[in-house]
Design an enzyme around this catalytic site. Structure first.
Site, PDB file in Angstrom:
ATOM      1  N   ASP A   1       0.937  -1.121   0.071  1.00 27.06           N
ATOM      2  CA  ASP A   1      -0.042   0.074   0.005  1.00 27.06           C
ATOM      3  C   ASP A   1       0.814   1.246   0.092  1.00 27.06           C
ATOM      4  OD1 ASP A   1      -1.828   1.751   0.203  1.00 27.06           O
ATOM      5  OD2 ASP A   1      -2.873   0.984   1.946  1.00 27.06           O
TER       6      ASP A   1
ATOM      7  N   ASP B   1      -3.376   7.436  -3.733  1.00 29.48           N
ATOM      8  CA  ASP B   1      -5.096   7.970  -3.691  1.00 29.48           C
ATOM      9  C   ASP B   1      -5.138   8.832  -2.625  1.00 29.48           C
ATOM     10  OD1 ASP B   1      -4.577   5.800  -1.859  1.00 29.48           O
ATOM     11  OD2 ASP B   1      -6.866   5.343  -1.883  1.00 29.48           O
TER      12      ASP B   1
ATOM     13  N   ALA C   1     -11.195   4.076   2.258  1.00 28.40           N
ATOM     14  CA  ALA C   1     -11.716   4.862   3.241  1.00 28.40           C
ATOM     15  C   ALA C   1     -12.973   4.116   3.875  1.00 28.40           C
ATOM     16  CB  ALA C   1     -11.743   6.287   2.518  1.00 28.40           C
TER      17      ALA C   1
ATOM     18  N   CYS D   1      -7.926 -23.936  17.471  1.00 28.86           N
ATOM     19  CA  CYS D   1      -6.765 -23.550  17.086  1.00 28.86           C
ATOM     20  C   CYS D   1      -5.671 -24.083  17.825  1.00 28.86           C
ATOM     21  CB  CYS D   1      -6.292 -22.198  16.780  1.00 28.86           C
ATOM     22  SG  CYS D   1      -5.952 -21.269  18.267  1.00 28.86           S
TER      23      CYS D   1
ATOM     24  N   CYS E   1      -5.404 -22.450  21.413  1.00 33.93           N
ATOM     25  CA  CYS E   1      -6.327 -22.693  22.341  1.00 33.93           C
ATOM     26  C   CYS E   1      -6.445 -24.005  22.807  1.00 33.93           C
ATOM     27  CB  CYS E   1      -7.663 -22.344  21.840  1.00 33.93           C
ATOM     28  SG  CYS E   1      -7.739 -20.256  21.428  1.00 33.93           S
TER      29      CYS E   1
END
Ligand code: GUN
Ligand code: ZN
Length: 481
Positions: A90, A125, A193, A278, A281
């Protein structure tokens, strides 16, 4: 070099696809975890072992880092991060805008992203925040548009460029931004956004923003929802047509001691159990995790694991044709998500255009199910059926043998003439004991059928519970129980 997107399955406006950027390829819907080179709480190589096919990082952080800039320029991003999957960068324009000024040009950031070997580049942007005045949003969008044109001119039409779609909460502007992206030939389009909408649980407006942007975009474009990383909203966003998500939530929440679940977030300190499959856990008790010196990393691993599992669940639902049920389930987790879901249902006539699933499950899950596109499509279909002169509508009551034609009444669809008995959706749909709402929709379907068959004599066989309703709604018919 170019970015290509191939759609393999669809359900509602959701898709399973293959996104290719250069030599690298990922399945979508996909989650790109956000990697900050300075705090790699889970190293990208470890993420790869958890099933991550792509990550996103901030080119601005790299360009400003004494430690990382040169390394990335000489060795390339993949080597520096130790990740050979897809890496999107980004420009960091959103973070720059939120945390301070912009001191880099569009050309500079794209040149840098190219130089460090990023697979998908994001231009500079201008994020249009939700509550900004319309005139400002328009002028900011014009600048983004100029930069998208400039990017193609400088880097060529096949450069792996993303084209952010802005427009704040103005539906026509989101659509216009989508149209501009399509006109310029962009196939990878992040919706920008929207973080402030998600942070404020403004899911109703988020649904509008996605649907409006999609109206302008090319149907074949890959749609990324910038900054969306909470698993409770993946199903809804995917059903609206989003293909890629990215998020730092797994790490940010871990830092705050927060435990992500597919239906919401819990505070680890308030938990007595770890309700998840998982490895973290299953190998710790809640008390052990709270006291562990590695608590933050373990929590991040759990958070990422459940987030990735939800992405798999969304892909499975699209492939099976059960995305509607998953959306319905997830959106009950928070009233604001329910608001988003209800908005999605209101806009179903527009969304249904994207929908072409053939294998689908219809489990009635409450009044929202009446607004599924299968119901309105069935009503249109049933009204084209020609009935014989004397028909029994079997609405739960006895079925005497003297009738030449019998049609079962199955709400929320309505009558099922024998032509449609075995076909999708009314035949295979699973419905519980009738409620008022579904019967009202079924009656609508029956009225549509009878309006097209004015000469047919109708007898309705029902139960004491619904006798009054049928007598009131169909005064011309013989009703018995
Ligand atoms: N990350 C979250 N939102 C945005 C956005 O609008 N633009 C860019 N470039 N990155 C983002
Ligand atoms: Zn877990």
């Amino acid at each position: 070099m170019a970015v290509t997107f191939e759609i393999l399955h669809k359900d509602i406006a959701g898709r399973i696809g293959k996104l290719k950027a250069g030599e690298r390829q990922i399945k979508t819907p996909a989650l790109l975890p956000v990697v900050n080179p300075h705090l790699q709480i889970i190293p990208p190589a470890e993420m790869k072992k958890m099933g991550v096919e792509g990550i996103i990082t901030n080119a601005y952080i790299f360009s400003k880092s004494k430690e990382f800039r040169e390394q990335a320029e000489t060795r390339g991003l993949h080597d520096v991060l130790g990740f050979d999957g897809l890496i999107m960068t980004d420009s960091g324009s959103f973070q720059m805008m939120v945390y301070g000024g912009v001191d880099i040009t569009n050309e500079e950031t794209l040149g840098f992203q190219k130089k460090i070997g990023s697979d998908i580049w994001v231009p500079l942007d201008i994020p249009t925040l939700p509550d900004e005045p319309r005139e400002d949003v328009i002028s900011q969008m014009d600048i983004t548009w100029e930069r998208m044109k400039q990017a193609k001119e400088i880097f060529g039409k096949d450069a792996p460029l993303a084209c952010p779609v802005q427009g704040a909460v103005f539906g026509d502007l989101r659509k216009k931004a989508g149209e501009r992206a399509a006109e310029l030939g962009y196939t990878y389009c992040p919706i920008g956004a929207v973080v402030p909408l998600m942070e404020a649980y403004r899911y109703r407006e988020l649904v509008d923003v996605i649907i409006d942007a999609k109206k302008g975009l090319s149907p074949g474009a890959c749609v990324h929802l910038f900054g969306a990383g909470h698993p409770s909203m993946f199903a809804l966003a995917a059903a609206c047509g989003c293909d890629v998500f990215d998020s730092a939530a797994y790490a940010l929440y871990a830092k705050d001691g927060r435990y992500i679940t597919p239906s919401g977030t819990l505070h680890l300190d308030e938990m007595t159990e770890l309700p998840c499959a998982c490895p973290v856990c299953r190998s710790h008790t809640a008390e052990e995790l709270k006291k562990s010196p590695d608590r933050q990393k373990l929590l991040a691993q759990h958070n990422l694991a459940v987030t990735l599992a939800e992405i798999s669940r969304v892909r499975a639902a699209i492939a099976e044709g059960t995305l509607f049920e998953l959306v319905d389930e997830r959106c009950r987790a928070h009233p604001k998500l329910l608001d988003g879901y209800r908005r999605f249902l209101e806009r179903m006539p527009e969304i249904a255009k994207f929908d072409c699933s053939s294998k689908r499950r219809f489990f009635y899950r409450g009044s929202e199910s009446c607004l599924r596109p299968e119901v309105s499509r069935y009503h249109e279909m049933v009204s084209r059926i020609e009935l014989s002169s004397d028909v029994l509508i079997a609405a739960g009551g006895p079925v005497p043998s003297r009738f030449a034609e019998v049609a079962e009444f199955k709400p929320p669809f309505g009558p099922i003439p024998y032509e449609l008995a075995e076909t999708w959706p009314a035949g295979p749909a699973e419905v519980p004991t009738w409620d008022e709402e579904m019967v009202a929709y079924g009656i609508k379907g029956l009225k549509m059928l009878l309006a097209e068959n004015p000469k047919t004599h109708v007898t309705i066989s029902t139960t004491a519970r619904w006798e009054e309703t049928f007598r009131r709604e169909f005064p011309e018919a013989d009703v018995f129980i």
